[in-house]
Design a protein around this motif. Structure first.
Motif, PDB file in Angstrom:
ATOM      1  N   GLN A 105       0.855  -1.182   0.000  1.00 31.76           N
ATOM      2  CA  GLN A 105       0.000   0.000   0.000  1.00 31.76           C
ATOM      3  C   GLN A 105       0.890   1.231   0.000  1.00 31.76           C
ATOM      4  O   GLN A 105       1.688   1.433   0.914  1.00 31.76           O
ATOM      5  CB  GLN A 105      -0.915  -0.006   1.223  1.00 31.76           C
ATOM      6  N   ILE A 106       0.750   2.044  -1.038  1.00 29.84           N
ATOM      7  CA  ILE A 106       1.558   3.247  -1.183  1.00 29.84           C
ATOM      8  C   ILE A 106       0.778   4.414  -0.575  1.00 29.84           C
ATOM      9  O   ILE A 106      -0.375   4.652  -0.933  1.00 29.84           O
ATOM     10  CB  ILE A 106       1.879   3.544  -2.670  1.00 29.84           C
ATOM     11  N   ILE A 107       1.427   5.116   0.350  1.00 31.59           N
ATOM     12  CA  ILE A 107       0.785   6.231   1.048  1.00 31.59           C
ATOM     13  C   ILE A 107       1.713   7.440   0.984  1.00 31.59           C
ATOM     14  O   ILE A 107       2.920   7.306   1.158  1.00 31.59           O
ATOM     15  CB  ILE A 107       0.496   5.861   2.521  1.00 31.59           C
ATOM     16  N   ASP A 108       1.147   8.603   0.748  1.00 30.97           N
ATOM     17  CA  ASP A 108       1.902   9.855   0.781  1.00 30.97           C
ATOM     18  C   ASP A 108       2.255  10.141   2.240  1.00 30.97           C
ATOM     19  O   ASP A 108       1.359  10.312   3.071  1.00 30.97           O
ATOM     20  CB  ASP A 108       1.047  10.979   0.190  1.00 30.97           C
ATOM     21  N   ILE A 109       3.539  10.181   2.545  1.00 29.79           N
ATOM     22  CA  ILE A 109       3.984  10.330   3.940  1.00 29.79           C
ATOM     23  C   ILE A 109       3.435  11.587   4.608  1.00 29.79           C
ATOM     24  O   ILE A 109       3.185  11.606   5.804  1.00 29.79           O
ATOM     25  CB  ILE A 109       5.526  10.305   4.046  1.00 29.79           C
ATOM     26  N   SER A 110       3.194  12.629   3.834  1.00 31.68           N
ATOM     27  CA  SER A 110       2.750  13.884   4.442  1.00 31.68           C
ATOM     28  C   SER A 110       1.231  13.998   4.552  1.00 31.68           C
ATOM     29  O   SER A 110       0.732  14.934   5.176  1.00 31.68           O
ATOM     30  CB  SER A 110       3.316  15.081   3.669  1.00 31.68           C
ATOM     31  N   LYS A 136       7.127   9.803  -1.181  1.00 22.44           N
ATOM     32  CA  LYS A 136       7.306  11.253  -1.193  1.00 22.44           C
ATOM     33  C   LYS A 136       8.069  11.734   0.042  1.00 22.44           C
ATOM     34  O   LYS A 136       7.804  12.812   0.581  1.00 22.44           O
ATOM     35  CB  LYS A 136       5.968  11.979  -1.361  1.00 22.44           C
ATOM     36  N   ALA A 137       9.023  10.921   0.476  1.00 17.80           N
ATOM     37  CA  ALA A 137       9.852  11.292   1.628  1.00 17.80           C
ATOM     38  C   ALA A 137      10.644  12.566   1.352  1.00 17.80           C
ATOM     39  O   ALA A 137      11.032  13.266   2.285  1.00 17.80           O
ATOM     40  CB  ALA A 137      10.799  10.148   1.983  1.00 17.80           C
ATOM     41  N   ASP A 138      10.855  12.874   0.076  1.00 19.17           N
ATOM     42  CA  ASP A 138      11.590  14.089  -0.284  1.00 19.17           C
ATOM     43  C   ASP A 138      10.836  15.354   0.120  1.00 19.17           C
ATOM     44  O   ASP A 138      11.421  16.426   0.210  1.00 19.17           O
ATOM     45  CB  ASP A 138      11.871  14.109  -1.791  1.00 19.17           C
ATOM     46  N   SER A 143      14.189  14.167   9.614  1.00 17.73           N
ATOM     47  CA  SER A 143      13.859  14.147  11.041  1.00 17.73           C
ATOM     48  C   SER A 143      12.361  13.926  11.270  1.00 17.73           C
ATOM     49  O   SER A 143      11.961  13.352  12.276  1.00 17.73           O
ATOM     50  CB  SER A 143      14.304  15.442  11.713  1.00 17.73           C
ATOM     51  N   TYR A 144      11.512  14.365  10.319  1.00 16.31           N
ATOM     52  CA  TYR A 144      10.070  14.155  10.455  1.00 16.31           C
ATOM     53  C   TYR A 144       9.769  12.670  10.558  1.00 16.31           C
ATOM     54  O   TYR A 144       9.042  12.226  11.438  1.00 16.31           O
ATOM     55  CB  TYR A 144       9.311  14.759   9.266  1.00 16.31           C
ATOM     56  N   PHE A 145      10.338  11.899   9.640  1.00 18.94           N
ATOM     57  CA  PHE A 145      10.102  10.459   9.648  1.00 18.94           C
ATOM     58  C   PHE A 145      10.720   9.820  10.885  1.00 18.94           C
ATOM     59  O   PHE A 145      10.082   9.033  11.573  1.00 18.94           O
ATOM     60  CB  PHE A 145      10.657   9.810   8.378  1.00 18.94           C
ATOM     61  N   GLU A 161       8.604  -3.203  10.913  1.00 16.14           N
ATOM     62  CA  GLU A 161       9.274  -4.001   9.874  1.00 16.14           C
ATOM     63  C   GLU A 161       8.464  -4.054   8.583  1.00 16.14           C
ATOM     64  O   GLU A 161       8.985  -4.414   7.534  1.00 16.14           O
ATOM     65  CB  GLU A 161       9.512  -5.442  10.348  1.00 16.14           C
ATOM     66  N   ASN A 162       7.182  -3.726   8.674  1.00 14.50           N
ATOM     67  CA  ASN A 162       6.305  -3.784   7.505  1.00 14.50           C
ATOM     68  C   ASN A 162       6.093  -2.423   6.852  1.00 14.50           C
ATOM     69  O   ASN A 162       5.195  -2.258   6.036  1.00 14.50           O
ATOM     70  CB  ASN A 162       4.952  -4.377   7.892  1.00 14.50           C
ATOM     71  N   ILE A 163       6.924  -1.459   7.242  1.00 16.52           N
ATOM     72  CA  ILE A 163       6.819  -0.108   6.691  1.00 16.52           C
ATOM     73  C   ILE A 163       8.182   0.314   6.161  1.00 16.52           C
ATOM     74  O   ILE A 163       9.201   0.124   6.823  1.00 16.52           O
ATOM     75  CB  ILE A 163       6.365   0.901   7.772  1.00 16.52           C
ATOM     76  N   VAL A 164       8.179   0.874   4.972  1.00 13.29           N
ATOM     77  CA  VAL A 164       9.411   1.431   4.416  1.00 13.29           C
ATOM     78  C   VAL A 164       9.094   2.833   3.901  1.00 13.29           C
ATOM     79  O   VAL A 164       8.022   3.073   3.346  1.00 13.29           O
ATOM     80  CB  VAL A 164      10.014   0.524   3.311  1.00 13.29           C
ATOM     81  N   CYS A 165      10.000   3.744   4.137  1.00 16.64           N
ATOM     82  CA  CYS A 165       9.839   5.132   3.709  1.00 16.64           C
ATOM     83  C   CYS A 165      10.753   5.368   2.513  1.00 16.64           C
ATOM     84  O   CYS A 165      11.952   5.080   2.581  1.00 16.64           O
ATOM     85  CB  CYS A 165      10.201   6.058   4.865  1.00 16.64           C
ATOM     86  N   VAL A 166      10.187   5.855   1.410  1.00 21.57           N
ATOM     87  CA  VAL A 166      10.957   6.034   0.180  1.00 21.57           C
ATOM     88  C   VAL A 166      10.636   7.373  -0.479  1.00 21.57           C
ATOM     89  O   VAL A 166       9.675   8.043  -0.117  1.00 21.57           O
ATOM     90  CB  VAL A 166      10.665   4.906  -0.845  1.00 21.57           C
ATOM     91  N   SER A 167      11.446   7.687  -1.458  1.00 23.64           N
ATOM     92  CA  SER A 167      11.139   8.783  -2.368  1.00 23.64           C
ATOM     93  C   SER A 167      11.374   8.267  -3.780  1.00 23.64           C
ATOM     94  O   SER A 167      12.514   7.974  -4.149  1.00 23.64           O
ATOM     95  CB  SER A 167      12.037   9.995  -2.108  1.00 23.64           C
ATOM     96  N   ALA A 168      10.299   8.139  -4.527  1.00 28.14           N
ATOM     97  CA  ALA A 168      10.441   7.731  -5.928  1.00 28.14           C
ATOM     98  C   ALA A 168      11.177   8.816  -6.707  1.00 28.14           C
ATOM     99  O   ALA A 168      11.938   8.524  -7.625  1.00 28.14           O
ATOM    100  CB  ALA A 168       9.069   7.468  -6.543  1.00 28.14           C
ATOM    101  N   LYS A 169      10.967  10.057  -6.302  1.00 29.39           N
ATOM    102  CA  LYS A 169      11.557  11.192  -7.017  1.00 29.39           C
ATOM    103  C   LYS A 169      13.082  11.167  -6.974  1.00 29.39           C
ATOM    104  O   LYS A 169      13.737  11.300  -8.001  1.00 29.39           O
ATOM    105  CB  LYS A 169      11.031  12.501  -6.427  1.00 29.39           C
ATOM    106  N   ASN A 170      13.656  11.000  -5.780  1.00 28.37           N
ATOM    107  CA  ASN A 170      15.123  11.002  -5.702  1.00 28.37           C
ATOM    108  C   ASN A 170      15.701   9.624  -5.353  1.00 28.37           C
ATOM    109  O   ASN A 170      16.877   9.509  -5.043  1.00 28.37           O
ATOM    110  CB  ASN A 170      15.627  12.088  -4.745  1.00 28.37           C
ATOM    111  N   LYS A 171      14.842   8.609  -5.389  1.00 30.86           N
ATOM    112  CA  LYS A 171      15.217   7.194  -5.209  1.00 30.86           C
ATOM    113  C   LYS A 171      15.763   6.866  -3.813  1.00 30.86           C
ATOM    114  O   LYS A 171      16.470   5.882  -3.640  1.00 30.86           O
ATOM    115  CB  LYS A 171      16.177   6.747  -6.302  1.00 30.86           C
TER     116      LYS A 171
END
Length: 186
Positions: A105-110, A136-138, A143-145, A161-171
Motif C-alpha cells: 500500500q503506497i501512502i503519501d507520507i505527508s 514522497k519522503a523528499d 527528522s520528520y520520519f 518491519e512492515n513499513i518502508v519510507c521512500v522517495s520515488a523522485k530522488n530514489k
C-alpha cells in the motif's frame, strides 16, 4: 530488464500462469507509477500530475515476479459509474487473484488520510503479506520520519518491519524496498 506487459479491465484479461505477483495500491496521485519507474530504474510506467490516470490494472514484468499497479482509490472527480468500475478492478484483483503473494500500500507520507487507514485495516485483515510504503519522503525532512515513525506505525496499526519510507523522485531507500520485495518473492 523490467517491462510493461499489458493493462487489464477485468479478470478475463489476466495472465494465466503461476508467476508470483505483488500489487501496488494507494490513493490517486501518491506516486505508484513513479515508484514503479524507480524500482525498474527506467520509465516503464506512464506518470501524470493529474490524479486518477491509472484506470486499469497494469501488469509489469520484473523477471522473477510481476508487479501490478492498481487504480487509485478515493479519487472523487469521476462519475459514479467510473468509480464503480475502478472499485471493481481493485476488488476483483485483491480478492480473486491466486498469484498475489503480497500487497504494498503506497501512502503519501505527508498526507495519511482516513481512507488510507481504512484501506490499511481492510488489507491487513485480508493479507498476511501487507506492507506500507510511505512515498514522497523528499517532501519531508528526514527528522520528520525519524521523529514520527512510531506514531505513523501505530496509526496504521503496522509493525515497523512492515513499513518502508521512500522517495520515488530522488530514489531514497529504493534499495530497501527492492530488498523487502525480494524477501517476499522468495
Amino acid at each position: 530488464m523490467p517491462s510493461f506487459i499489458k493493462s487489464c479491465f477485468s479478470s478475463n484479461d489476466w495472465i494465466t500462469d503461476d508467476k508470483k505477483e505483488i500489487c501496488f495500491i494507494g490513493r490517486s496521485n501518491v506516486g505508484k507509477s513513479s515508484l514503479i519507474n524507480a524500482l525498474a530504474n527506467a520509465k516503464i510506467a506512464k506518470t501524470s500530475n493529474t490524479p486518477g490516470r491509472t484506470q486499469l490494472a497494469n501488469f509489469y514484468d520484473f523477471d522473477k515476479f510481476r508487479l501490478i499497479d492498481l487504480p487509485g482509490y478515493g479519487y472523487a472527480k469521476v462519475s459514479k459509474s467510473k468509480h464503480f468500475e475502478l472499485s471493481k478492478i481493485i476488488s476483483e484483483y485483491i480478492y480473486l487473484r491466486k498469484n498475489l503473494v503480497a500487497v504494498f500500500q503506497i501512502i503519501d507520507i505527508s498526507v495519511i488520510t482516513d481512507l488510507d487507514l481504512q484501506m490499511s485495516e481492510l488489507l491487513s485483515n485480508r493479507f498476511n503479506q501487507h506492507y506500507i510504503v510511505l512515498n514522497k519522503a523528499d517532501k519531508e525532512a528526514k527528522s520528520y520520519f525519524d521523529n514520527n515513525f512510531a506514531k505513523i506505525a501505530a496509526k496504521l496499526k503496522k509493525d515497523k518491519e512492515n513499513i518502508v519510507c521512500v522517495s520515488a523522485k530522488n530514489k531514497t531507500n529504493i534499495p530497501n524496498l527492492k530488498k523487502l520485495i525480494g524477501s517476499v518473492i522468495l
